[in-house]
Design a protein around this motif. Structure first.
Motif, PDB file in Angstrom:
ATOM      1  N   LYS A  49       0.840  -1.208   0.000  1.00 38.83           N
ATOM      2  CA  LYS A  49       0.000   0.000   0.000  1.00 38.83           C
ATOM      3  C   LYS A  49       0.869   1.249   0.000  1.00 38.83           C
ATOM      4  O   LYS A  49       0.558   2.237  -0.669  1.00 38.83           O
ATOM      5  N   GLN A  50       1.972   1.204   0.733  1.00 39.56           N
ATOM      6  CA  GLN A  50       2.914   2.342   0.750  1.00 39.56           C
ATOM      7  C   GLN A  50       3.537   2.547  -0.626  1.00 39.56           C
ATOM      8  O   GLN A  50       3.718   3.677  -1.067  1.00 39.56           O
ATOM      9  N   VAL A  51       3.862   1.443  -1.304  1.00 41.84           N
ATOM     10  CA  VAL A  51       4.388   1.544  -2.665  1.00 41.84           C
ATOM     11  C   VAL A  51       3.353   2.234  -3.549  1.00 41.84           C
ATOM     12  O   VAL A  51       3.684   3.126  -4.331  1.00 41.84           O
ATOM     13  N   GLY A  52       2.113   1.828  -3.407  1.00 38.05           N
ATOM     14  CA  GLY A  52       1.041   2.467  -4.175  1.00 38.05           C
ATOM     15  C   GLY A  52       0.967   3.954  -3.900  1.00 38.05           C
ATOM     16  O   GLY A  52       0.845   4.770  -4.824  1.00 38.05           O
ATOM     17  N   LEU A  53       1.062   4.325  -2.632  1.00 37.07           N
ATOM     18  CA  LEU A  53       1.016   5.749  -2.269  1.00 37.07           C
ATOM     19  C   LEU A  53       2.185   6.518  -2.866  1.00 37.07           C
ATOM     20  O   LEU A  53       2.029   7.676  -3.265  1.00 37.07           O
ATOM     21  N   GLU A  54       3.373   5.893  -2.930  1.00 40.09           N
ATOM     22  CA  GLU A  54       4.540   6.540  -3.531  1.00 40.09           C
ATOM     23  C   GLU A  54       4.263   6.953  -4.966  1.00 40.09           C
ATOM     24  O   GLU A  54       4.834   7.919  -5.461  1.00 40.09           O
ATOM     25  N   PHE A  55       3.393   6.206  -5.636  1.00 41.65           N
ATOM     26  CA  PHE A  55       3.081   6.466  -7.031  1.00 41.65           C
ATOM     27  C   PHE A  55       1.687   7.070  -7.184  1.00 41.65           C
ATOM     28  O   PHE A  55       1.122   7.043  -8.288  1.00 41.65           O
ATOM     29  N   ALA A  56       1.156   7.594  -6.094  1.00 43.23           N
ATOM     30  CA  ALA A  56      -0.164   8.236  -6.093  1.00 43.23           C
ATOM     31  C   ALA A  56      -1.256   7.295  -6.601  1.00 43.23           C
ATOM     32  O   ALA A  56      -2.129   7.674  -7.366  1.00 43.23           O
ATOM     33  N   LYS A  57      -1.178   6.043  -6.169  1.00 43.23           N
ATOM     34  CA  LYS A  57      -2.169   5.040  -6.551  1.00 43.23           C
ATOM     35  C   LYS A  57      -2.962   4.626  -5.324  1.00 43.23           C
ATOM     36  O   LYS A  57      -2.493   4.705  -4.199  1.00 43.23           O
ATOM     37  N   GLY A  59      -4.452   1.993  -2.783  1.00 48.73           N
ATOM     38  CA  GLY A  59      -3.875   0.767  -2.230  1.00 48.73           C
ATOM     39  C   GLY A  59      -4.395  -0.494  -2.889  1.00 48.73           C
ATOM     40  O   GLY A  59      -3.680  -1.491  -2.973  1.00 48.73           O
ATOM     41  N   THR A  60      -5.632  -0.455  -3.388  1.00 47.37           N
ATOM     42  CA  THR A  60      -6.187  -1.643  -4.030  1.00 47.37           C
ATOM     43  C   THR A  60      -5.398  -2.006  -5.286  1.00 47.37           C
ATOM     44  O   THR A  60      -5.218  -3.179  -5.586  1.00 47.37           O
ATOM     45  N   GLU A  61      -4.907  -1.004  -6.016  1.00 44.67           N
ATOM     46  CA  GLU A  61      -4.118  -1.283  -7.227  1.00 44.67           C
ATOM     47  C   GLU A  61      -2.801  -1.955  -6.864  1.00 44.67           C
ATOM     48  O   GLU A  61      -2.383  -2.911  -7.518  1.00 44.67           O
ATOM     49  N   ALA A  62      -2.136  -1.448  -5.842  1.00 43.43           N
ATOM     50  CA  ALA A  62      -0.869  -2.037  -5.423  1.00 43.43           C
ATOM     51  C   ALA A  62      -1.084  -3.452  -4.892  1.00 43.43           C
ATOM     52  O   ALA A  62      -0.272  -4.347  -5.154  1.00 43.43           O
ATOM     53  N   ALA A  65      -1.595  -5.772  -7.889  1.00 41.46           N
ATOM     54  CA  ALA A  65      -0.291  -6.088  -8.487  1.00 41.46           C
ATOM     55  C   ALA A  65       0.475  -7.044  -7.582  1.00 41.46           C
ATOM     56  O   ALA A  65       1.125  -7.987  -8.053  1.00 41.46           O
ATOM     57  N   GLY A  66       0.388  -6.837  -6.268  1.00 41.42           N
ATOM     58  CA  GLY A  66       1.041  -7.723  -5.305  1.00 41.42           C
ATOM     59  C   GLY A  66       0.498  -9.134  -5.357  1.00 41.42           C
ATOM     60  O   GLY A  66       1.246 -10.105  -5.190  1.00 41.42           O
ATOM     61  N   SER A  67      -0.796  -9.266  -5.600  1.00 42.85           N
ATOM     62  CA  SER A  67      -1.397 -10.598  -5.726  1.00 42.85           C
ATOM     63  C   SER A  67      -0.786 -11.345  -6.897  1.00 42.85           C
ATOM     64  O   SER A  67      -0.482 -12.536  -6.802  1.00 42.85           O
ATOM     65  N   ARG A  68      -0.608 -10.650  -8.001  1.00 41.62           N
ATOM     66  CA  ARG A  68       0.011 -11.275  -9.188  1.00 41.62           C
ATOM     67  C   ARG A  68       1.470 -11.627  -8.889  1.00 41.62           C
ATOM     68  O   ARG A  68       1.943 -12.699  -9.244  1.00 41.62           O
ATOM     69  N   ALA A  69       2.198 -10.711  -8.247  1.00 42.91           N
ATOM     70  CA  ALA A  69       3.599 -10.975  -7.915  1.00 42.91           C
ATOM     71  C   ALA A  69       3.707 -12.145  -6.943  1.00 42.91           C
ATOM     72  O   ALA A  69       4.631 -12.961  -7.050  1.00 42.91           O
ATOM     73  N   ALA A  70       2.776 -12.243  -6.009  1.00 40.34           N
ATOM     74  CA  ALA A  70       2.796 -13.340  -5.035  1.00 40.34           C
ATOM     75  C   ALA A  70       2.628 -14.694  -5.723  1.00 40.34           C
ATOM     76  O   ALA A  70       3.150 -15.702  -5.248  1.00 40.34           O
ATOM     77  N   GLN A  71       1.938 -14.710  -6.850  1.00 38.35           N
ATOM     78  CA  GLN A  71       1.741 -15.964  -7.575  1.00 38.35           C
ATOM     79  C   GLN A  71       3.054 -16.501  -8.146  1.00 38.35           C
ATOM     80  O   GLN A  71       3.170 -17.683  -8.412  1.00 38.35           O
ATOM     81  N   VAL A  72       4.023 -15.607  -8.352  1.00 41.13           N
ATOM     82  CA  VAL A  72       5.317 -16.042  -8.894  1.00 41.13           C
ATOM     83  C   VAL A  72       6.440 -15.838  -7.877  1.00 41.13           C
ATOM     84  O   VAL A  72       7.602 -15.747  -8.237  1.00 41.13           O
ATOM     85  N   ALA A  73       6.089 -15.788  -6.614  1.00 46.81           N
ATOM     86  CA  ALA A  73       7.085 -15.555  -5.564  1.00 46.81           C
ATOM     87  C   ALA A  73       8.172 -16.618  -5.568  1.00 46.81           C
ATOM     88  O   ALA A  73       9.324 -16.330  -5.244  1.00 46.81           O
ATOM     89  N   ALA A  74       7.828 -17.829  -5.954  1.00 52.29           N
ATOM     90  CA  ALA A  74       8.835 -18.892  -6.004  1.00 52.29           C
ATOM     91  C   ALA A  74       9.917 -18.590  -7.046  1.00 52.29           C
ATOM     92  O   ALA A  74      11.047 -19.028  -6.908  1.00 52.29           O
ATOM     93  N   ILE A  75       9.567 -17.823  -8.050  1.00 45.67           N
ATOM     94  CA  ILE A  75      10.518 -17.504  -9.123  1.00 45.67           C
ATOM     95  C   ILE A  75      11.467 -16.385  -8.708  1.00 45.67           C
ATOM     96  O   ILE A  75      12.653 -16.427  -9.000  1.00 45.67           O
TER      97      ILE A  75
END
Length: 186
Positions: A49-57, A59-62, A65-75
């Motif tokens: 959410k803080q990352v989202g705020l850094e980019f004026a987004k 928190g739901t958007e961040a 994106a985090g949900s998608r990144a979490a899907q490939v966390a093993a990579i």
């Protein structure tokens, strides 16, 4: 005048309620894909959410994106999820993609070209220390985003179109040994 204030408060409360519901849904989706203890899930969600705020987004958007990144966390390693979300936010800001679409694009580009690993394969990447992984991911993300942005600036294509095209055809380029910049330019 009192009716106007009352109406305005009602509208504000309705919008706040909608945002709260969306944030709750995004949080649940993130927790679904980020398999960690509740305290760790909460800490990473707050960081996103803080990352989202850094980019004026929002928190739901961040979190999306985090949900998608979490899907490939093993990579890439679960500790690098915020880093990937930050890169997705950068791509989102320079393109016509929203945060989640940008994250999906980065993931697909990695799957097709291995661009985030540079000259390493998955095994070599996994053997790196966390600091080395973070540096490599940052450097390679910057390289990829710069290449996409440079090509978009020199053509009629926008970054979103380049990402979509590359995710569809980059695997063939990688098989014949084409570099990322050359694939993006084609």
């Amino acid at each position: 005048p009192v009716e106007d204030v009352t109406r305005a408060i009602g509208v504000y409360i309705g919008e706040l309620k909608q945002i709260t519901i969306e944030m709750g849904k995004a949080q649940v989706e993130f927790e679904k894909f980020f398999d960690a203890e509740p305290a760790r899930q909460k800490a990473v969600a707050e960081e996103l959410k803080q990352v989202g705020l850094e980019f004026a987004k929002v928190g739901t958007e961040a979190l999306a994106a985090g949900s998608r990144a979490a899907q490939v966390a093993a990579i890439v390693g679960e500790e690098n999820i915020p880093l990937l979300v930050r890169q997705a936010e950068i791509l989102s800001n320079i393109s016509d993609l929203n945060s989640e679409e940008a994250m999906k694009g980065i993931i697909k580009l990695q799957q097709q070209t291995g661009v985030l690993y540079g000259n390493l394969n998955a095994e070599q990447f996994q053997r790196l220390s966390q600091l080395q992984k973070e540096k490599l991911l940052t450097d390679q993300s910057a390289f990829a985003l710069d290449a996409l942005n440079t090509i978009a600036n020199r053509s009629v294509a926008v970054e979103g179109e380049l990402v979509e095209t590359m995710t569809n055809f980059a695997a063939q380029g990688a098989l014949v040994g084409e570099g990322f910049e050359n694939m993006a330019a084609m």
